[in-house]
Scaffold this motif. Sequence first.
Motif, PDB file in Angstrom:
ATOM      1  N   UNK A  14       7.457 -10.375  -4.703  1.00 50.80           N
ATOM      2  CA  UNK A  14       6.032  -9.912  -4.327  1.00 50.80           C
ATOM      3  C   UNK A  14       5.413  -9.431  -5.476  1.00 50.80           C
ATOM      4  N   UNK A  15       5.991  -8.640  -6.393  1.00 45.91           N
ATOM      5  CA  UNK A  15       5.258  -8.149  -7.875  1.00 45.91           C
ATOM      6  C   UNK A  15       5.063  -9.316  -8.670  1.00 45.91           C
ATOM      7  N   UNK A  16       5.914 -10.458  -8.706  1.00 45.61           N
ATOM      8  CA  UNK A  16       5.588 -11.253  -9.551  1.00 45.61           C
ATOM      9  C   UNK A  16       4.174 -11.945  -8.847  1.00 45.61           C
ATOM     10  N   UNK A  17       4.151 -12.292  -7.575  1.00 50.65           N
ATOM     11  CA  UNK A  17       3.083 -13.042  -6.987  1.00 50.65           C
ATOM     12  C   UNK A  17       1.877 -12.168  -7.086  1.00 50.65           C
ATOM     13  N   UNK A  18       1.842 -11.057  -6.944  1.00 51.83           N
ATOM     14  CA  UNK A  18       0.359 -10.128  -6.950  1.00 51.83           C
ATOM     15  C   UNK A  18       0.199  -9.999  -8.498  1.00 51.83           C
ATOM     16  N   UNK A  19       1.051  -9.965  -9.356  1.00 47.89           N
ATOM     17  CA  UNK A  19       0.648 -10.246 -10.813  1.00 47.89           C
ATOM     18  C   UNK A  19       0.055 -11.356 -11.187  1.00 47.89           C
ATOM     19  N   UNK A  20       0.728 -12.447 -10.819  1.00 50.15           N
ATOM     20  CA  UNK A  20       0.143 -13.767 -11.119  1.00 50.15           C
ATOM     21  C   UNK A  20      -1.277 -13.937 -10.348  1.00 50.15           C
TER      22      UNK A  20
ATOM     23  N   UNK B 166       2.719  -2.230  -8.356  1.00 55.27           N
ATOM     24  CA  UNK B 166       4.171  -1.923  -8.248  1.00 55.27           C
ATOM     25  C   UNK B 166       4.302  -0.851  -6.804  1.00 55.27           C
ATOM     26  N   UNK B 167       3.225  -0.164  -6.448  1.00 55.23           N
ATOM     27  CA  UNK B 167       3.290   0.420  -5.223  1.00 55.23           C
ATOM     28  C   UNK B 167       3.375  -0.435  -4.197  1.00 55.23           C
ATOM     29  N   UNK B 168       2.592  -1.681  -4.238  1.00 55.66           N
ATOM     30  CA  UNK B 168       2.442  -2.341  -3.095  1.00 55.66           C
ATOM     31  C   UNK B 168       3.759  -3.305  -2.807  1.00 55.66           C
ATOM     32  N   UNK B 169       4.323  -3.516  -4.169  1.00 57.02           N
ATOM     33  CA  UNK B 169       5.749  -4.189  -3.957  1.00 57.02           C
ATOM     34  C   UNK B 169       6.961  -3.306  -3.955  1.00 57.02           C
ATOM     35  N   UNK B 170       6.727  -2.197  -3.376  1.00 53.14           N
ATOM     36  CA  UNK B 170       7.680  -1.042  -2.898  1.00 53.14           C
ATOM     37  C   UNK B 170       8.514  -0.598  -4.118  1.00 53.14           C
ATOM     38  N   UNK B 171       8.050  -0.470  -5.107  1.00 51.20           N
ATOM     39  CA  UNK B 171       8.809   0.147  -6.470  1.00 51.20           C
ATOM     40  C   UNK B 171       8.451   1.670  -6.466  1.00 51.20           C
TER      41      UNK B 171
END
Length: 164
Positions: free
Chosen positions: A94-100, A28-33
């Motif tokens: 980006x969050x979806x890509x990182x989580x995947x 979440x932090x990496x995806x700017x949340x």
Amino acid sequence: MINEISSCDNLINNIIAIAGELKLSRLLRVANFKKRDGIGASVYTVFIMMLCSCFFRGNKTVHGNYTSVKQANNKTSKSSLYRFLSEPAHNWRKLLLLLSASVISKLRKLSYHRKFCLVVDDSVLERPKASEVELLARLYDHVLHRFVKGFNCLQILMDHLADP
């Protein structure tokens, strides 16, 4: 009623355990949340509660589902929930890509000796007579070759390939 509460708590605990295993707070932090000003729940807590609310159908709105699984110590209003969902700085892709990538790396560790593939299906759940349902949209159905009212349903299946 006790069974429903117990199963709700059990589901929330399982989702929190999976989120910890996938290091969701870092993703979440990496995806700017980031948390905005004010007192309330953290971004991680709001995201987990939003995820848990997807499994309960007792209410008609996202906020109704969210409050039905919300823990007592969360101080999140309806406005802050919708601001969280519509914040333009949040990079959902980006969050979806990182989580995947995180999920695939965990799955590879489980089946390191076998080949597998992920089957992704993005079906459209058609709701032709719905008028005031939250998140209802006009979507292009590639099977029918026309636009329909409904919801996108994303399903992922892990399938082991047969060895030659």
